[in-house]
Design an enzyme around this catalytic site. Sequence first.
Site, mmCIF file in Angstrom:
data_model
loop_
_atom_site.group_PDB
_atom_site.id
_atom_site.type_symbol
_atom_site.label_atom_id
_atom_site.label_comp_id
_atom_site.label_asym_id
_atom_site.label_seq_id
_atom_site.Cartn_x
_atom_site.Cartn_y
_atom_site.Cartn_z
ATOM 1 C CD GLU A 12 -3.102 -31.549 -107.212
ATOM 2 O OE1 GLU A 12 -3.557 -30.863 -106.282
ATOM 3 O OE2 GLU A 12 -2.247 -32.442 -107.038
ATOM 4 N N GLY A 78 -4.759 -25.259 -99.733
ATOM 5 C CA GLY A 78 -5.732 -24.500 -98.962
ATOM 6 C C GLY A 78 -5.103 -23.224 -98.444
ATOM 7 C CG MET A 173 -2.961 -33.316 -97.651
ATOM 8 S SD MET A 173 -4.406 -34.373 -97.967
ATOM 9 C CE MET A 173 -3.918 -35.891 -97.149
ATOM 10 C CG ASP A 197 -9.402 -25.664 -99.929
ATOM 11 O OD1 ASP A 197 -9.194 -25.661 -98.704
ATOM 12 O OD2 ASP A 197 -8.696 -26.305 -100.739
#
Length: 233
Positions: A12, A78, A173, A197
Amino acid sequence: MKVGIIGAMEEEVTLLRDRIENRQTLARAGCEIYTGQLNGIDVALLKSGIGKVAAAMGTTLLLEHCQPDLVINTGSAGGLDSSLKVGDIVVSNEVRYHDADVTAFGYEPGQMAGCPAAFVADEDLIALAENCIQQLKLNAVRGLICSGDAFINGAEPLTRIRAAFPTVAAVEMEAAAIGHVCYLFNTPFVVVRAISDVADQASHLSFEEFLVVAAKQSTLMIKAMLTTLAQRG
């Protein structure tokens, strides 16, 4: 102006780090901070590590040592909003913890004791991100991003999160911990992440396959935001 940029994983941050001019590196407590110039702006790029504790510790180090004027959290997420697909962008209007629960004492789901229920992103930074999204002709959603120390993969956690946070657009997260620290330091922030995702039962497979796609898209957004800030002076 100095811009703090935070990503959790090597994938990232690598595309941004490789483009920093006059780069210097500070390594501390498992975190790495890269300082220099990127697209005409002074930057401090933090690779924090994964999860809320790593993100909070790294953000604190970033704000203490580099004193950026604002923070942008980049990386992958996500997607829970039905309109999102891999490579699309999610921009935070606010961030919350999905795995905090002190509701027995009258707090909202996700609210930590003594803290706001949500950490609200800066309106000017949201507008900056959305302006760049229009310029780049990307598909994007502005909404709630929820964070917790779990990779969401399966029906049960999805059902729980959607029940507690009906407007959630994406999960990951670190963002809520970053927003929490920025709130305590009174530093404006925004989260701009690309979808790697769609959070379903096979999300771990699509995450591994599409993380690089998400990293490229989020890097594109950061570069566009920095260029716009440089043009504004």
